[in-house]
Structure formats: structure tokens, C-alpha cells
Design a protein around this motif. Structure first.
Motif, mmCIF file in Angstrom:
data_model
loop_
_atom_site.group_PDB
_atom_site.id
_atom_site.type_symbol
_atom_site.label_atom_id
_atom_site.label_comp_id
_atom_site.label_asym_id
_atom_site.label_seq_id
_atom_site.Cartn_x
_atom_site.Cartn_y
_atom_site.Cartn_z
ATOM 1 N N ARG A 364 30.693 22.941 42.203
ATOM 2 C CA ARG A 364 29.510 23.006 43.068
ATOM 3 C C ARG A 364 29.633 24.147 44.064
ATOM 4 N N GLY A 365 28.577 24.919 44.178
ATOM 5 C CA GLY A 365 28.570 26.070 45.069
ATOM 6 C C GLY A 365 28.916 27.353 44.353
ATOM 7 N N PHE A 366 29.522 27.245 43.128
ATOM 8 C CA PHE A 366 29.971 28.439 42.425
ATOM 9 C C PHE A 366 29.482 28.505 40.977
ATOM 10 N N GLY A 367 28.800 27.469 40.508
ATOM 11 C CA GLY A 367 28.361 27.449 39.126
ATOM 12 C C GLY A 367 29.510 27.054 38.206
ATOM 13 N N ASN A 368 29.396 27.439 36.922
ATOM 14 C CA ASN A 368 30.478 27.162 35.972
ATOM 15 C C ASN A 368 31.680 28.021 36.316
ATOM 16 N N ALA A 369 32.872 27.425 36.238
ATOM 17 C CA ALA A 369 34.080 28.132 36.657
ATOM 18 C C ALA A 369 35.214 27.898 35.669
ATOM 19 N N VAL A 370 36.071 28.928 35.545
ATOM 20 C CA VAL A 370 37.314 28.835 34.776
ATOM 21 C C VAL A 370 38.433 29.346 35.671
ATOM 22 N N ILE A 371 39.539 28.605 35.721
ATOM 23 C CA ILE A 371 40.702 29.024 36.502
ATOM 24 C C ILE A 371 41.897 29.077 35.564
ATOM 25 N N VAL A 372 42.609 30.199 35.637
ATOM 26 C CA VAL A 372 43.759 30.424 34.764
ATOM 27 C C VAL A 372 45.019 30.517 35.606
ATOM 28 N N ASP A 373 46.037 29.737 35.232
ATOM 29 C CA ASP A 373 47.352 29.776 35.891
ATOM 30 C C ASP A 373 48.230 30.767 35.128
ATOM 31 N N HIS A 374 48.740 31.811 35.832
ATOM 32 C CA HIS A 374 49.562 32.843 35.211
ATOM 33 C C HIS A 374 51.048 32.654 35.488
ATOM 34 N N GLY A 375 51.409 31.573 36.174
ATOM 35 C CA GLY A 375 52.798 31.360 36.516
ATOM 36 C C GLY A 375 53.172 32.133 37.768
ATOM 37 N N GLY A 376 54.315 31.805 38.342
ATOM 38 C CA GLY A 376 54.743 32.497 39.558
ATOM 39 C C GLY A 376 53.810 32.285 40.720
ATOM 40 N N LEU A 408 25.648 32.579 40.026
ATOM 41 C CA LEU A 408 26.190 31.642 40.994
ATOM 42 C C LEU A 408 25.112 30.649 41.397
ATOM 43 N N ASP A 409 25.498 29.581 42.082
ATOM 44 C CA ASP A 409 24.515 28.604 42.547
ATOM 45 C C ASP A 409 23.523 29.226 43.509
ATOM 46 N N SER A 410 23.943 30.310 44.200
ATOM 47 C CA SER A 410 23.047 30.994 45.142
ATOM 48 C C SER A 410 21.971 31.796 44.430
ATOM 49 N N GLY A 411 22.098 31.936 43.075
ATOM 50 C CA GLY A 411 21.106 32.681 42.312
ATOM 51 C C GLY A 411 21.527 34.107 42.002
#
Length: 433
Positions: A364-376, A408-411
Motif C-alpha cells: 500500500r502506498g507503492f503499488g505492486n512491489a518486488v524486493i530482492v535479498d542479495h546477501g550481506g 505508483l499509488d500516487s498515479g
């Protein structure tokens, strides 16, 4: 699980890399950023509210001034009406006096004409023709009396006419003065009305701005509540996961210790039995006893060197135009914590490095999101996606497609990209080619 995404994004590891500042409750820093925006917005609203109150006070003062001006105009109008009636009465009296004087002069002229036509205008002749001297004297006195009376009346009418003319002129002058005062009051009333209209427009604009900022403040407060709730949930999940891992490791250590103890006991028993029977010790009884193994050693991921090796050589996740830079102001008053890349919808969004998807859903507030963990303790965040093509838990390599651009949710159409270390945003551009 779905919210595990912010495991490192918000809470980070206990130690930072040597060239990074110490990690001090990163999730609190995120909350602190939101709360700072809320505090700034509250102060701004309070300042504008004070200005609006001053504007309302000025409007009340203008209204009072307008009311006083209206009262003054009403009083002047009443005075003008009285003076106009007075002037009309004087002009009527003046006309009557003038008419009376003209009438009297006409009568005197008529008498004189009759005397001339009748021959009785010559007093000497009248006196000589009279047989009775006393009667002649009385007639002469009578004519003189009439002449003097008529002459006196004409003089009094003339004086009265002059006085009336002076009074009329005075009243006319008073009316002119009242007219000038009325004109000034009307000009002042128009000026005050314009000032009041301007003040009302300013007050209305301030009220609208305050309402908008109050709406933004309400949204920020809701976002803060959601973020706090999400962090609390993630922290509970982290704690539960750590406890489960700790229990599992403890049970494994206990099992290994028990197995080691049992094995060592078995070997001692074999050796003791062989000695008691005078036999040669078995080979397994002569081998060294088992010890606890070191299960993990430091590697590149513990310090983030593998990911840091990409600094200065990383490519953008999508082609387009950078419309929002790290640290620059956003239209609603906050600042960008990453890069906003404006692009047409439907463009492929690619992972900037190898890693594991830890979040793939709407935020919410950012639309669809993907977060990737790269380690470290490094993560990359991609928001504003139109579609998502990777799921949580999937491994990705640099250049793999994560989804397509949307808004984004803001358009705002495009991709919002963040790079985070220990849960804190850092400038992505310093990592790009």
C-alpha cells in the motif's frame, strides 16, 4: 511468508561492514523518518492555522470597518435628506417672498397708474382744489403714509429675500459638503470591500491548503500505523524463526553431543573389555575421540563484499528518464529515498544482481512491489510494477525479469527503485555505471 520481505529491509544484521555506519535499529530509523515528516507537516499545519486565524481576525476587523462605514453613510444620507428638505423649504419661502414682492410692486404700480389717469397724482393740485384745507392736509398725510408703508414693506421683503438666499446658499454648501463626505465614505467602503474580498480569498486558499495537508497528514499517520504494525509482525516472525532455528540447532548439538558421548563410552568400554580379557585393543578404540565441528565460517556474504563488488558497475533496472533523484524533494513535501524512473507502462523490470525474491505482492502506498535479498544485508526494492513475474522465495540472477512497469499509488507512471543496506536506504546512483 509474505511479510518476511522486510526481514532485512527493516531490521538488518547486528554488525555493519567496516565502511558502513553502525546499524542502530534500522526499522526505528524508517519509523523516525515517517514521524519526522508527520512532525514537519503538523508544524506546517499549525503555522498555517495561525495565519488563517489572523486572516479571519482581519476579516472580522474589515467587517467591523465596513459596518462603521455603512452606519456613517446612513447618517450622512439622513443628514442629506434633512438638508434637502430644509433647502426645499427655504427655496419655497424664497419663491413666496419673491412672488409677494413682485405682487406688491405690481399693486403700487397699479395705484400710481390710476392716480395718473385720474389726475389725482399731483398733491399740490389736490391741495389747491380742496375747499377745506384740513381735508387737504389729511389727504396728503394719507398718501404719504401709504407710500411709506408700501416702501417699507418692499424693503422688508427685499431683506427677507436676501436672508433666505443666504440660508439657501448655506444649506446648499452643507449639502455639497455632505456629498463630498458621502463620496469619501463610499470610496472607503469600496476599498474595504476589496480588502475583505482579498482576505476572504486568502483565508479560503489557506483553509483549502490546510485541508489538503490534513489529508496528507492523516495518510502519513495511517502509513505510520501500518508500518509499525508490519514491523511488529515481522519482528515477531523473526523472533519466532530465530527461536525455532536456535531450538533446532540446540537439539542438533544435543543429539550430536549425546551421540559423541555414547560413541566415546562405547570405545572406552571396548578398550576396558579388551584390557580385562588381555586382548589387543580394537582399532576403533584407538582412534581419537570425536569433537564438536565448526558449522559455519566467515565468507563474502557475511560482509556483503560479493554485492559491494558491483558498486560503480551496476546497471539500471529499466530504461527511461530519472524523474526523481535520491534526496530530492517530492511534490507532496517528502523526499525520494531512491530513484524514480519515468517510463511507459509495460517495460521489463530486471534484477540488478543475483539474489532471492523475499517479497512479491502489493504494498500500500507503492503499488505492486518486488524486493530482492542479495546477501550481506543488501536489498533492492522495485515498486510501481504493473505485473509481477516472480514469486517470493524464487532465486533470480542479474538481468532476470521481475515484472513490467505500471504506476505508483500516487498515479506516477514508472518504476521506483531503492537500494538498502541494513534496512536503510542508500543512494543507488553511486552504484550505477
Amino acid at each position: 511468508m509474505k511479510f518476511w520481505v522486510l526481514l532485512l529491509l527493516l531490521s538488518g544484521a547486528a554488525q555493519a561492514a567496516p565502511d558502513q555506519p553502525p546499524a542502530v535499529a534500522p526499522h526505528q530509523q524508517d519509523l523516525s523518518s515517517v514521524r519526522k515528516e508527520i512532525s514537519t507537516l503538523k508544524k506546517d499545519i499549525a503555522q498555517k492555522e495561525a495565519i488563517r486565524k489572523e486572516a479571519q481576525s482581519a476579516i472580522r476587523e474589515s467587517e467591523q470597518a465596513l459596518q462603521a462605514t455603512r452606519q456613517a453613510l446612513n447618517q450622512l444620507d439622513s443628514k442629506q435628506q434633512i438638508s434637502s428638505r430644509k433647502l426645499a423649504a427655504l427655496q419655497s419661502q424664497l419663491q413666496d417672498t419673491h412672488d409677494n414682492a413682485l405682487d406688491l410692486k405690481s399693486r403700487i404700480a397699479s395705484i400710481l397708474q390710476r392716480q395718473h389717469r385720474g389726475g389725482s397724482h399731483d398733491a399740490m393740485r389736490l391741495m389747491l382744489n380742496q375747499a377745506d384745507p384740513n381735508q387737504s392736509s389729511r389727504d396728503l398725510a394719507y398718501y404719504r403714509y401709504i407710500a411709506q408703508a408700501q416702501q417699507g414693506l418692499i424693503q422688508r421683503l427685499s431683506v427677507q429675500e436676501s436672508e433666505l438666499q443666504a440660508l439657501a446658499a448655506q444649506v446648499a454648501q452643507e449639502l455639497e459638503k455632505l456629498g463630498l463626505q458621502s463620496h469619501r465614505q463610499e470610496s472607503q467602503q469600496e476599498r474595504l470591500a476589496r480588502e475583505k474580498a482579498t482576505q476572504e480569498q486568502q483565508a479560503s486558499a489557506l483553509a483549502s491548503e490546510i485541508r489538503n495537508k490534513q489529508g496528507t497528514l492523516s495518510k502519513l499517520q495511517q502509513d505510520e500505523k501500518r508500518l509499525s504494525s508490519l514491523i511488529a509482525q515481522i519482528n515477531r516472525q523473526i523472533a519466532a524463526q530465530r527461536q525455532a532455528t536456535a531450538r533446532k540447532k540446540a537439539e542438533e548439538r544435543k543429539a550430536r553431543a549425546l551421540a559423541r558421548k555414547q560413541e566415546n563410552e562405547r570405545r572406552r568400554k571396548l578398550a576396558a573389555d579388551a584390557r580385562s580379557q588381555g586382548k589387543t585393543l580394537p582399532a576403533e578404540a584407538t582412534r581419537p575421540l570425536k569433537e564438536e565441528a565448526v558449522e559455519a565460517v566467515a565468507d563474502a556474504s557475511s560482509s556483503g563484499k560479493a554485492f559491494r563488488s558491483l558498486q560503480g558497475r551496476m546497471q539500471m533496472p529499466v530504461s527511461g528518464n530519472i524523474a526523481g533523484r535520491y534526496g530530492s524533494s517530492r511534490p507532496e513535501g517528502s523526499s525520494w529515498k531512491g530513484l524514480f524512473i519515468r517510463t511507459n507502462p509495460g517495460q521489463s523490470v530486471r534484477a540488478v544482481a543475483d539474489g532471492t525474491v523475499v517479497y512479491a505482492d502489493a504494498l500500500r502506498g507503492f503499488g505492486n512491489a518486488v524486493i530482492v535479498d542479495h546477501g550481506g544485508n543488501y536489498m533492492t526494492v522495485y515498486t510501481g510494477l504493473g505485473t509481477i513475474s516472480r514469486g517470493s522465495g524464487q532465486a533470480v540472477r542479474g538481468g532476470d525479469t521481475l515484472g513490467n512497469t505500471g504506476a505508483l499509488d500516487s498515479g506516477e507512471s514508472g518504476l521506483y527503485f531503492e537500494l538498502r543496506y541494513m534496512g536503510r536506504p542508500i543512494n543507488p546512483q553511486s552504484w550505477m555505471r
